[in-house]
Write an enzyme that holds these catalytic residues in place. Structure first.
Site, short mmCIF file in Angstrom:
data_model
loop_
_atom_site.label_atom_id
_atom_site.label_comp_id
_atom_site.label_asym_id
_atom_site.label_seq_id
_atom_site.Cartn_x
_atom_site.Cartn_y
_atom_site.Cartn_z
N LYS A 184 -34.62 -4.82 -23.68
CA LYS A 184 -34.25 -6.01 -22.50
C LYS A 184 -32.90 -5.86 -21.88
O LYS A 184 -32.05 -5.23 -22.86
CB LYS A 184 -34.36 -7.22 -23.10
N SER B 84 -38.22 -15.27 -21.08
CA SER B 84 -37.20 -14.48 -20.13
C SER B 84 -37.39 -12.86 -20.48
O SER B 84 -37.01 -11.87 -19.78
CB SER B 84 -35.72 -14.67 -20.43
N SER C 242 -38.47 -17.14 -25.48
CA SER C 242 -38.32 -16.11 -24.58
C SER C 242 -38.89 -14.70 -25.21
O SER C 242 -39.00 -13.70 -24.25
CB SER C 242 -36.97 -15.56 -23.90
#
Lengths: 58, 455
Positions: free
Chosen positions: B78, B153, B177
């Site tokens: 990420k 996210s 997330s």
């Protein structure tokens, strides 16, 4: 020279007001009795290594 | 999307047998990333770096000096993890596009284990939202239907695994997330107990809520990843005393599950039906249903802590470059500036109340059960969701069931449990007792044989 912050848009101002109203409304609901100590106050003690935390006191 | 063969444990076995090479796995992943370019899962991916790392892995294997089970496995990261060789932007225009020159601790652990870092994945700007529609690189699209969101996210990481580009990726979880996009994309995600995975080098959203962790193609894959990732790190004081992850053997003891319901925990009928079917088919589980009171108040505490901590971290950048933040993220950060110290302390009181309720106010339990999301992945252009008599924003629908795990710091895992009438994945979430991450994963395996979206 100090920079002037970009002004908030009406949309952002409305979002901020809605967020604050929601949060304050939620936190104002009835607490338990007795109210507990805040959770994070326990954290600093736990940050010390065990050997420091549990060392004999003078 | 995901094929049954696309599991990391299968890749590890094939490498061990000599049936494949790290270079072949890397080439296949690069080819698939190109084929699924339209999902917008990656924000940085350098084939030369990927192939060089894969060839180094093959060299170690030939010399019988492999570094561990992950050696040669492509793993995506990420874009809020610092990486020595890729820029880290948190998908915000507020940060420069320059490599950090250092790795986050969890990235360093993957590299030390021989993993091939497979680029940086798209995310909701600063992780401050759960739809993955707000990103300086544009929205991420759901592999099951590109007209639908991935959730966020860690949406790019979930899309990359779901599309079979990689079998594992790193994410971070402050209000769901990791679990939200894993569920929306039909894969597996694990949020460790707060303090068992190092946050060092992961750009913060909220220090006391953030938990980095993996997304993967199976529960067995998660176990291999957690064995590499968890444990004490001098760079993160919250990990002091944290044990490495040691998978536990299956046992036959009946486990007690509490299926949580009540106001604030509503869900759509088809999600409810999928979760009920999964609970019925789980092996060796005794299921009780329990209403969890006070959800509005506890949510208020989570949101207060989130906004105060995020604003405290971002305030200097907000003052210097407010225009670098998106409209919504800036509004969140500005809201945090109006919350008082007393309100933050009140929220921390409520947090303590919540932890006490879960620890001793619900009786004996081994895992708490909820759907991961109240609805399947929403359409890209839908701002509102209606379910169970509620009408809430799409953003709030994404974190609906997940934030309690962050407020109390519990370990939590999501696994697929069905498909909606529109063919979109539905996930079930289990939350364990703090520190019992190994046991939670073992309990989740009681569900898994009955649930499979990967055929």
């Amino acid at each position: 020279m100090t920079m002037q912050p970009d002004p908030l848009t009406p949309e952002q101002t409305a979002m901020i007001k809605a967020t604050l109203a929601r949060i304050r409304g939620a936190l104002a609901t009835a607490p338990t009795r007795p109210a507990p100590e805040p959770a994070h106050l326990f954290l600093p003690v736990s940050l010390f290594p065990v050997e420091v935390r549990d060392a004999p006191k003078d | 999307m995901l094929r049954k063969t696309d599991r990391m444990v299968n890749q590890i076995a094939a490498l061990g047998r000599g049936d494949t090479t790290a270079r072949h796995l890397a080439e296949a992943a690069l080819s698939r990333a190109e084929a699924f370019h339209g999902l917008n899962a990656f924000v940085a991916l350098d084939p030369e770096k990927v192939l060089a790392a894969a060839e180094a892995s093959d060299g170690r294997r030939a010399a019988r000096t492999t570094l561990g089970p992950l050696d040669g496995i492509p793993i995506a990261v990420k874009d809020n993890y610092l990486t020595a060789d890729y820029p880290t932007t948190a998908c915000s225009d507020a940060l420069p596009l320059e490599p950090a020159g250092v790795d986050a601790t969890l990235v360093a652990r993957l590299r030390r284990g021989g993993a091939v870092i497979f680029g940086k994945t798209n995310m909701h700007e600063w992780a401050y939202g759960a739809t993955n529609t707000t990103s300086s690189f544009g929205p991420t699209r759901n592999p099951h239907n590109p007209r639908h969101i991935t959730g966020g996210s860690s949406g790019g990481s979930a899309a990359a695994v779901s599309a079979g580009i990689v079998t594992a990726a790193l994410g971070s979880d402050t209000g769901g997330s990791i679990r939200i996009p894993a569920s929306a994309c039909g894969i597996y995600g694990f949020k460790p107990t707060y303090g068992r995975a190092s946050r060092h080098g992961v750009l913060p959203l909220s220090w006391s809520l953030d938990a980095p962790g993996p997304l993967a193609a199976s529960l067995d894959d998660l176990a291999v990843l957690l064995s590499c990732l968890l444990g004490e790190d001098a760079g993160d004081a919250a990990t002091r005393g944290s044990r490495p992850f040691r998978p536990v053997a299956a046992h036959s003891r009946t486990v007690r599950l509490l299926h949580l319901t009540g106001p604030g925990l509503e869900r759509s009928a088809e999600v409810d039906a999928s979760v009920a079917a999964a609970l019925q088919s789980a092996r060796g589980c005794m299921v009780d249903t329990r209403e969890l009171p006070g959800m509005r108040r506890f949510f208020g505490a989570w949101e207060t802590i989130l906004h105060c901590e995020a604003t405290a971290y971002h305030q200097p950048l907000l003052a210097a470059n407010a225009a670098g933040f998106s409209t919504v993220t800036r509004a969140h950060l500005e809201a945090g500036q109006y919350l008082s110290a007393q309100e933050l302390l009140r929220a921390q009181q409520v947090r303590a109340e919540f932890c006490t309720l879960l620890a001793s106010g619900l009786g004996d339990w081994d895992a708490l059960v909820l759907p991961t999301l109240p609805v399947p992945a929403p359409a890209m252009d839908s701002d509102w969701q209606a379910f169970g008599g509620r009408r809430v924003t799409t953003q709030d629908s994404m974190t609906w069931f997940c934030w309690p795990g962050n407020l109390a710091g519990l370990p939590a895992v999501t696994l697929p449990c069905g498909l909606s009438s529109a063919g979109l994945p539905i996930g079930i979430m289990l939350m364990g007792r703090p520190g019992q991450d190994e046991r939670l994963l073992q309990i989740a395996k009681r569900f898994d044989p009955a649930i499979n979206l990967t055929e």
